[in-house]
Design a protein around this motif. Structure first.
Motif, PDB file in Angstrom:
ATOM      1  N   THR A 111      44.325  20.734  49.366  1.00 49.26           N
ATOM      2  CA  THR A 111      44.123  19.890  50.541  1.00 49.26           C
ATOM      3  C   THR A 111      45.460  19.332  51.041  1.00 49.26           C
ATOM      4  O   THR A 111      46.472  19.366  50.329  1.00 49.26           O
ATOM      5  CB  THR A 111      43.206  18.700  50.214  1.00 49.26           C
ATOM      6  OG1 THR A 111      43.893  17.813  49.317  1.00 49.26           O
ATOM      7  CG2 THR A 111      41.897  19.152  49.595  1.00 49.26           C
ATOM      8  N   THR A 112      45.437  18.812  52.250  1.00 51.90           N
ATOM      9  CA  THR A 112      46.623  18.173  52.816  1.00 51.90           C
ATOM     10  C   THR A 112      47.069  17.016  51.936  1.00 51.90           C
ATOM     11  O   THR A 112      48.262  16.832  51.690  1.00 51.90           O
ATOM     12  CB  THR A 112      46.333  17.679  54.249  1.00 51.90           C
ATOM     13  OG1 THR A 112      45.959  18.803  55.048  1.00 51.90           O
ATOM     14  CG2 THR A 112      47.547  17.008  54.851  1.00 51.90           C
ATOM     15  N   GLU A 113      46.120  16.254  51.440  1.00 46.84           N
ATOM     16  CA  GLU A 113      46.450  15.119  50.562  1.00 46.84           C
ATOM     17  C   GLU A 113      47.148  15.613  49.285  1.00 46.84           C
ATOM     18  O   GLU A 113      48.101  14.986  48.818  1.00 46.84           O
ATOM     19  CB  GLU A 113      45.181  14.335  50.213  1.00 46.84           C
ATOM     20  CG  GLU A 113      45.441  13.018  49.526  1.00 46.84           C
ATOM     21  CD  GLU A 113      46.086  11.968  50.408  1.00 46.84           C
ATOM     22  OE1 GLU A 113      46.589  10.986  49.842  1.00 46.84           O
ATOM     23  OE2 GLU A 113      46.119  12.117  51.645  1.00 46.84           O
ATOM     24  N   ALA A 136      53.932  20.289  53.214  1.00 45.82           N
ATOM     25  CA  ALA A 136      53.062  19.165  53.554  1.00 45.82           C
ATOM     26  C   ALA A 136      53.232  18.706  55.003  1.00 45.82           C
ATOM     27  O   ALA A 136      52.559  17.784  55.447  1.00 45.82           O
ATOM     28  CB  ALA A 136      53.347  17.989  52.620  1.00 45.82           C
TER      29      ALA A 136
END
Length: 74
Positions: free
Chosen positions: A2-4, A49
């Protein structure tokens, strides 16, 4: 991933870079190779990111969020 997760990995790489820079400041024998590797890792993690153009204050805000135990020593 995920982006997180990508952001967390980038923050961790950024913290490692800062820590390596701090160590180099205190120990001039710190190898150029260690600094180069830390910078390379941080660059690629931040790029993945989407944080490559982030300002220092933005990165430090993310450090406080994801690595609150890290204390910057100036």
């Amino acid at each position: 991933m995920t982006t997180e997760d990508l952001i967390r990995k980038a923050v961790q790489a950024y913290v490692r870079l800062i820590s390596t820079l701090q160590a180099a400041r205190e120990d001039l024998a710190c190898s150029e190779e260690a600094l180069s590797a830390a910078a390379w890792d941080a660059h690629h993690a931040m790029q993945a990111a989407g944080l490559l153009g982030a300002e220092a204050d933005q990165m430090m805000a993310l450090v406080r969020k994801h690595c609150p135990e890290f204390k910057l020593e100036l």
